[in-house]
Design an enzyme around this catalytic site. Structure first.
Site, PDB file in Angstrom:
ATOM      1  CG  ASN A   9      -1.578   1.477   1.727  1.00 43.71           C
ATOM      2  OD1 ASN A   9      -1.876   2.040   0.465  1.00 43.71           O
ATOM      3  ND2 ASN A   9      -2.123   1.161   2.489  1.00 43.71           N
ATOM      4  CE  LYS A  11       0.038   3.342   4.536  1.00 46.53           C
ATOM      5  NZ  LYS A  11      -0.124   3.282   6.236  1.00 46.53           N
ATOM      6  CG  HIS A  95      -5.513   2.159   5.149  1.00 46.53           C
ATOM      7  ND1 HIS A  95      -5.213   3.036   5.584  1.00 46.53           N
ATOM      8  CD2 HIS A  95      -4.716   1.223   5.213  1.00 46.53           C
ATOM      9  CE1 HIS A  95      -4.469   2.560   6.735  1.00 46.53           C
ATOM     10  NE2 HIS A  95      -3.952   1.781   5.735  1.00 46.53           N
ATOM     11  CD  GLU A  97      -2.857   6.072   6.396  1.00 48.68           C
ATOM     12  OE1 GLU A  97      -3.035   5.625   5.561  1.00 48.68           O
ATOM     13  OE2 GLU A  97      -1.790   5.160   7.123  1.00 48.68           O
ATOM     14  CD  GLU A 167      -3.984  -2.137   7.100  1.00 51.33           C
ATOM     15  OE1 GLU A 167      -2.370  -2.564   6.819  1.00 51.33           O
ATOM     16  OE2 GLU A 167      -4.028  -1.326   7.213  1.00 51.33           O
ATOM     17  N   GLY A 173       2.183   2.461  10.847  1.00 48.88           N
ATOM     18  CA  GLY A 173       3.227   3.526  10.152  1.00 48.88           C
ATOM     19  C   GLY A 173       3.591   4.304  12.094  1.00 48.88           C
ATOM     20  CB  SER A 212       5.210  -0.991  12.619  1.00 54.27           C
ATOM     21  OG  SER A 212       4.463  -0.561  12.135  1.00 54.27           O
ATOM     22  N   GLY A 233       2.353  -1.194   3.970  1.00 57.11           N
ATOM     23  CA  GLY A 233       2.640   0.336   3.736  1.00 57.11           C
ATOM     24  C   GLY A 233       4.142   0.721   3.602  1.00 57.11           C
TER      25      GLY A 233
HETATM   26  P1  PGA Z   1       2.802   0.869   8.097  1.00 59.81           P
HETATM   27  O1  PGA Z   1       1.437   0.981   7.189  1.00 59.81           O
HETATM   28  O2  PGA Z   1       3.370  -0.411   7.206  1.00 59.81           O
HETATM   29  O3  PGA Z   1       3.408   1.540   7.014  1.00 59.81           O
HETATM   30  O4  PGA Z   1       2.566   1.052   8.905  1.00 59.81           O
HETATM   31  C1  PGA Z   1      -0.294  -0.128   6.817  1.00 59.81           C
HETATM   32  C2  PGA Z   1      -1.253   0.298   6.097  1.00 59.81           C
HETATM   33  O5  PGA Z   1      -1.259   0.802   6.436  1.00 59.81           O
HETATM   34  O6  PGA Z   1      -1.199  -0.444   5.343  1.00 59.81           O
END
Ligand code: PGA
Length: 251
Positions: A9, A11, A95, A97, A167, A173, A212, A233
């Site tokens: 992803n 983003k 997601h 976000e 998630e 993140g 992460s 991500g």
């Molecule tokens: P991250 O994000 O691997 O940067 O923690 C995962 C995601 O939001 O899909």
């Protein structure tokens, strides 16, 4: 038999140049990985560029969101039909976000899930609890609500062509990963929730972990019984790191 899936992803990251370099690096390395499906979800604006770079490879293409309508007067929106036309097979819905920052409610997520499937896209439904929710012991209640809103709207049969990603919001993140045991506990609960509707669909449903994930922790997470890959991500923005995660899923 559930084939592991590792989805990057990206983003809202990249430039035309950096995205092309990343895609080339991934195409170069993906050929030696078999036993896991690899998927890239670039920003809309790079989808066509990435599509042409990966078209001769086994790497799949997905988008990060879609709008519920098929087309028409919806300024700024992108439909499932447009994503299919651009070469996508998958689309992420729900997601955290988007839930937190763009107001995607459980109901909107369910409509997006349905819209994706109407166009033949495979939705990757994201669910996950915040830190407050985990600390107040409501993780499974939150995940149950997010998952069952969609199941109630579309029917469990729709999950024959869908993926679910767990998630935890506190792990996205942040560098803080759920332990393999914490993740497995939620994955097992999700599969059990699906099994109350259909044991067959639950057994075949791919459940990804996201939050992460990096090369250093991927193998431990993917070794858990109900973790069938990852939604990645930050670590998907570096070819070598992402390929190492894919290799861990394929092992
Ligand atoms: P991250 O994000 O691997 O940067 O923690 C995962 C995601 O939001 O899909």
């Amino acid at each position: 038999m559930r084939t592991p899936l590792v989805a990057g992803n990206w983003k809202m990251n990249g430039t035309r140049a950096s995205v092309a370099e990343l895609a080339r690096g991934l195409v170069g390395g993906a050929g030696s990985i078999s036993g896991a499906e690899i998927l890239l979800c670039p920003s809309y604006i790079f989808i066509q560029e990435v599509q042409s770079l990966i078209s001769e490879s086994s790497i799949g293409l997905g988008a990060q969101d879609l709008y519920v309508a098929a087309g028409g007067a919806y300024t700024g929106a992108i439909s499932g039909a447009m994503l299919v036309d651009a070469g996508c097979q998958y689309v992420i819905v729900g997601h955290s976000e988007r839930r937190a920052l763009m107001g995607d409610s459980d109901g909107v997520v369910a409509r997006k899930f349905a819209a994706a499937q109407e166009h033949g896209l495979i939705p990757i439904l994201c669910v996950g609890e915040t830190l407050d929710e985990r600390q107040s012991d409501s993780t499974l209640a939150v995940i149950g609500r997010q998952f069952s809103t969609v199941v109630d709207a579309v029917g469990i049969e729709s999950f024959e062509n869908a993926v679910v990603a767990y998630e935890p919001v506190w792990a996205i993140g942040t560098g803080e990963t759920a332990t393999p045991q914490q993740a497995q506990e939620v994955h097992a609960a999700l599969r059990a929730m699906a099994a109350t509707r259909s044991a067959k669909i639950a057994a075949d449903l791919r459940l990804l972990y996201g939050g992460s994930v990096k090369a250093a922790n991927a193998a431990d997470l993917f070794s858990m019984a109900d973790i069938d890959g990852g939604l990645i991500g930050g670590a998907s923005l570096e070819a070598r790191e992402f390929l190492a995660i894919c290799a861990a899923a394929a092992a």
